[in-house]
Write an enzyme that holds these catalytic residues in place. Structure first.
Site, PDB file in Angstrom:
ATOM      1  N   GLU A 130     -12.813  -0.062  15.249  1.00 25.64           N
ATOM      2  CA  GLU A 130     -14.206   0.270  14.956  1.00 25.64           C
ATOM      3  C   GLU A 130     -14.949   0.411  16.285  1.00 25.64           C
ATOM      4  O   GLU A 130     -15.756  -0.438  16.665  1.00 25.64           O
ATOM      5  CB  GLU A 130     -14.859  -0.810  14.082  1.00 25.64           C
ATOM      6  N   GLU A 143     -20.089 -10.757   7.907  1.00 25.83           N
ATOM      7  CA  GLU A 143     -19.784 -10.604   9.331  1.00 25.83           C
ATOM      8  C   GLU A 143     -20.927 -11.100  10.205  1.00 25.83           C
ATOM      9  O   GLU A 143     -22.025 -10.539  10.151  1.00 25.83           O
ATOM     10  CB  GLU A 143     -19.522  -9.128   9.648  1.00 25.83           C
TER      11      GLU A 143
END
Length: 255
Positions: free
Chosen positions: A234, A135
Site C-alpha cells: 500500500e 487500523e
C-alpha cells in the site's frame, strides 16, 4: 515466504482500474486490495478479480470527508452510512474490511460510539464471512484521527467484545507511532489480533526498501509468527509502478 497483495488504488494507476487486476497477477501478486470501490460497479470488479484469479483481500468502508464515521455518529446513522459497504461486501466477498474511525477527540462518548458501531458492523460482516479490521493511523498523515495508537486499539477491542474484530498492522503507520516494530508486531500477534498487514517505506510511503525500515526482517518475523494472511503493498510508487517492483523479487512466493 509471505504472500503479497497489490493495493490497486495506488499501484498500476497508469491504467484504468479494472485493467490493474491483470497487471497485478502478471507481476506475481497473490491477491489485491483497494480503498474505495463505490464509484464502480461491484459486479465488474468481481469479474475482473475472477478473471485474474486473484482473491480480494480487503477494501475500506466509506469515509466521507471525515476519514470515517465510527467514532463520530450514533448507531442508526452509522447503519445508513455503512450500507454501501455491506452491499459491496455481499458482491465482492473480500476477506476483510477496514472500518475507519474518523476525526474525533478521544473521550468516553467517542469511545462508546466507536465500540457500539464497530460491534454492530463486525456482526453484520461476520454473516458474510468478512473480518472487520481497525487500523491505528499516525498523526503526521491524518492529524486528529481518533484511532492513533495500539494501546487504544487493544482497549477498544476489549470494549467492543466481538470476535470478528482484529487489528490492521500497517508498518508505515506503526513505525511512526511507536517504532520498535518487532515487539509491537509480536504483541499484536500474541494477543491473537493480527488481522491484516500493510507495508510502505517510511517516511515517504514509497516502495519497501527505500526508507528507514528493514522490511525483509519484518516479513521474516511474520513468517516466524505464523501469519498466514497477505501483506499488502500500500504505497505510492516513486515512478512508474513496474519500474519499482524490484523489491518484490526477493520476497514473492508462488500463489
Amino acid at each position: 515466504m509471505p504472500r503479497f497483495a497489490a493495493n490497486l488504488s495506488l499501484l498500476f494507476n497508469e491504467v484504468d482500474f479494472l485493467e490493474r487486476f491483470a497487471h497485478a497477477v502478471r507481476y506475481s501478486f497473490s491477491a489485491v486490495e483497494f480503498m474505495y470501490p463505490y464509484d464502480l460497479n461491484g459486479t465488474d470488479i468481481k469479474a475482473a478479480a475472477i478473471e485474474a484469479g486473484l482473491p480480494i483481500a480487503l477494501f475500506n468502508a466509506p469515509v466521507g470527508e471525515t476519514f470515517g464515521f465510527a467514532a463520530l455518529v450514533e448507531l442508526e446513522e452509522f447503519k445508513v452510512l455503512m450500507q454501501p459497504a455491506l452491499d459491496y461486501a455481499a458482491t465482492l466477498r473480500p476477506e476483510k474490511m477496514h472500518i475507519l474511525s474518523g476525526l474525533a477527540e478521544a473521550d468516553d462518548h467517542a469511545d462508546t460510539r466507536y465500540a457500539t458501531n464497530i460491534g454492530w458492523i463486525a456482526a453484520e460482516l461476520a454473516k458474510l464471512d468478512v473480518l472487520a479490521v481497525i487500523e491505528p493511523i499516525n498523526s503526521y498523515s491524518i492529524p486528529g484521527y481518533f484511532l492513533n495508537n495500539l494501546k487504544q486499539a487493544f482497549d477498544l477491542i476489549k470494549k467492543i467484545n466481538h470476535p470478528n474484530v482484529k487489528i490492521l498492522f500497517d508498518i508505515f503507520h506503526i513505525q511512526q507511532i511507536h517504532g520498535d516494530l518487532l515487539h509491537q508486531l509480536q504483541k499484536v500477534a500474541s494477543a491473537g489480533l493480527l488481522g491484516h498487514v500493510q507495508v510502505a517505506a517510511v517516511p515517504h510511503r514509497h516502495e519497501p526498501g527505500s526508507g528507514e525500515v528493514n522490511e525483509a526482517f519484518i516479513f521474516q518475523a511474520l513468517d516466524e509468527l505464523g501469519y498466514g494472511g497477505y501483506i499488502s503493498a500500500e504505497y505510492n510508487p516513486a515512478g512508474a509502478t513496474t519500474e519499482g517492483l524490484g523489491w518484490l523479487d526477493n520476497h514473492v512466493s508462488t500463489p
